[in-house]
Design an enzyme around this catalytic site. Structure first.
Site, PDB file in Angstrom:
ATOM      1  N   HIS A   1       1.058  -1.244  -0.055  1.00  0.00           N
ATOM      2  CA  HIS A   1      -0.033   0.030   0.003  1.00  0.00           C
ATOM      3  C   HIS A   1       0.788   1.064  -0.063  1.00  0.00           C
ATOM      4  CE1 HIS A   1       0.871  -0.284   4.257  1.00  0.00           C
ATOM      5  NE2 HIS A   1       0.229   0.593   4.573  1.00  0.00           N
TER       6      HIS A   1
ATOM      7  N   HIS B   1       1.466   4.104   2.000  1.00  0.00           N
ATOM      8  CA  HIS B   1       2.116   4.588   3.111  1.00  0.00           C
ATOM      9  C   HIS B   1       3.560   4.911   3.023  1.00  0.00           C
ATOM     10  CE1 HIS B   1      -2.001   4.203   5.487  1.00  0.00           C
ATOM     11  NE2 HIS B   1      -1.869   5.226   4.855  1.00  0.00           N
TER      12      HIS B   1
ATOM     13  N   ASP C   1       5.933   4.778   5.014  1.00  0.00           N
ATOM     14  CA  ASP C   1       6.831   3.853   5.859  1.00  0.00           C
ATOM     15  C   ASP C   1       6.922   2.631   4.866  1.00  0.00           C
ATOM     16  OD1 ASP C   1       4.016   3.764   6.644  1.00  0.00           O
ATOM     17  OD2 ASP C   1       4.762   2.137   8.144  1.00  0.00           O
ATOM     18  N   HIS C   2       6.142   2.472   4.076  1.00  0.00           N
ATOM     19  CA  HIS C   2       6.066   1.103   2.900  1.00  0.00           C
ATOM     20  C   HIS C   2       6.732   1.323   1.790  1.00  0.00           C
ATOM     21  CE1 HIS C   2       3.576  -1.079   5.854  1.00  0.00           C
ATOM     22  NE2 HIS C   2       3.275   0.114   6.459  1.00  0.00           N
TER      23      HIS C   2
ATOM     24  N   HIS D   1      -7.333  -0.811   5.604  1.00  0.00           N
ATOM     25  CA  HIS D   1      -6.494   0.334   6.062  1.00  0.00           C
ATOM     26  C   HIS D   1      -6.431   1.431   4.830  1.00  0.00           C
ATOM     27  CE1 HIS D   1      -2.729   1.789   8.245  1.00  0.00           C
ATOM     28  NE2 HIS D   1      -1.987   1.254   7.053  1.00  0.00           N
TER      29      HIS D   1
ATOM     30  N   ASP E   1      -0.248  -3.637   6.271  1.00  0.00           N
ATOM     31  CA  ASP E   1      -0.867  -3.237   7.298  1.00  0.00           C
ATOM     32  C   ASP E   1      -2.356  -3.778   7.568  1.00  0.00           C
ATOM     33  OD1 ASP E   1       1.489  -1.913   8.331  1.00  0.00           O
ATOM     34  OD2 ASP E   1       0.767   0.157   7.901  1.00  0.00           O
TER      35      ASP E   1
ATOM     36  N   HIS F   1       4.556  -4.586  11.251  1.00  0.00           N
ATOM     37  CA  HIS F   1       4.956  -3.733  12.345  1.00  0.00           C
ATOM     38  C   HIS F   1       5.140  -4.557  13.669  1.00  0.00           C
ATOM     39  CE1 HIS F   1       4.408   0.289  10.943  1.00  0.00           C
ATOM     40  NE2 HIS F   1       3.682  -0.088  10.059  1.00  0.00           N
TER      41      HIS F   1
HETATM   42 FE    FE Z   1       2.679   0.896   8.356  1.00  0.00          FE
HETATM   43 ZN    ZN Z   2       0.114   1.769   6.366  1.00  0.00          ZN
END
Ligand code: FE
Ligand code: ZN
Length: 256
Positions: free
Chosen positions: A52, A54, A56-57, A108, A130, A168
């Site tokens: 996805h 985001h 942080d990915h 998410h 996530d 995570h």
């Molecule tokens: Fe994340």
């Molecule tokens: Zn995420």
């Protein structure tokens, strides 16, 4: 085939799968730990998978592609650093000689996907981003409770031996909430003590096993009588399956 969780940021894992010569990574929010691991193990990067959009990915995608030339595979319905091969649920791809099936798991984010392989080193393997965490699930930033419940139902129906690679390390805090929901769940109490012991040694609690998640994760258990009763004690208006799931997610959002 080796499955490695590379720690990144405060609590992310970037999953690295390799056969001693070639590797794939999933959700590289940061290029640096991946480049280090590739150099350290003498690996060629063969593919970059993204679940996805985001940051942080996806934050390391561009740098990794530039440094290695590895192709990028990501969700068709989300904006991730281009160029990439856009994937929808039901699509298949081959990477590292492994056949991966794409599963749509909105909730998410609206276009979130997961990658599933029926056999990697003797057992099924799932990269779920996530969507599913050990003992928990992702927050509903873009999707509805109905979508997330359907996505989790799809994942929960995979074989029990599936190793679940979540992105995570939220396990212990998720389990604290899970215990508030199901204080008499013995599998949960046992699992929590195992996870505590791992964290005391700074080891990841992941991958988790889907058969374990079905026993301990309240978000996969929202139709169980014990979970339903706890949720309704908290939110008496929660009547049908989706309302119970939505109230469970709400309860977790405010839980310390
Ligand atoms: Fe994340
Ligand atoms: Zn995420």
């Amino acid at each position: 085939m080796k499955i490695i969780a590379l720690p990144a940021f405060a609590d992310n894992y970037i999953w690295l799968l390799h056969d001693g010569a070639s590797a794939l990574v999933v959700d590289p929010g940061d290029a640096q730990p991946v480049m280090q691991a590739l150099q350290h193990e003498g690996l060629r990067l063969a593919a970059i998978l993204v679940t996805h959009h985001h940051p942080d990915h996806t934050g390391g995608v561009q740098a990794l592609r530039e440094a290695t030339g590895a192709p990028v595979y990501g969700p068709a319905r989300e904006r991730i650093p281009a160029p990439f091969s856009p994937l929808n649920g039901g699509d298949t791809l081959t990477a590292l000689g492994i056949a991966w099936t794409v599963i749509d798991v909105p909730g998410h984010t609206a276009g979130h996907i997961a990658f599933y392989a029926a056999e990697v080193a003797g057992a099924p393997l799932l990269f779920c981003g996530d969507t599913l965490f050990s003992g928990g699930c992702g927050r509903l930033f873009e999707g509805t409770p109905a979508q997330m419940l359907a996505s989790l139902d799809t994942l929960a129906a995979l074989p029990g031996a599936t190793r679940v690679c979540c992105t995570h390390e939220y396990t212990l805090s998720n389990l604290k909430f899970a215990r508030a929901v199901e204080p008499l769940n013995h599998a949960l109490i046992q699992y929590e003590s195992e996870c505590r012991a791992l964290r005391e040694r700074q080891m990841p609690t992941l991958p988790s096993l889907l058969s374990v998640e079905r026993q301990i994760n309240p978000f996969l258990r929202s139709r169980e009588r014990s979970v339903k009763q706890a949720v309704q004690g908290h939110t008496p208006t929660a009547d049908d399956d989706v309302a119970v799931f939505a109230a469970l997610r709400q309860w977790k959002n405010g839980f310390q």
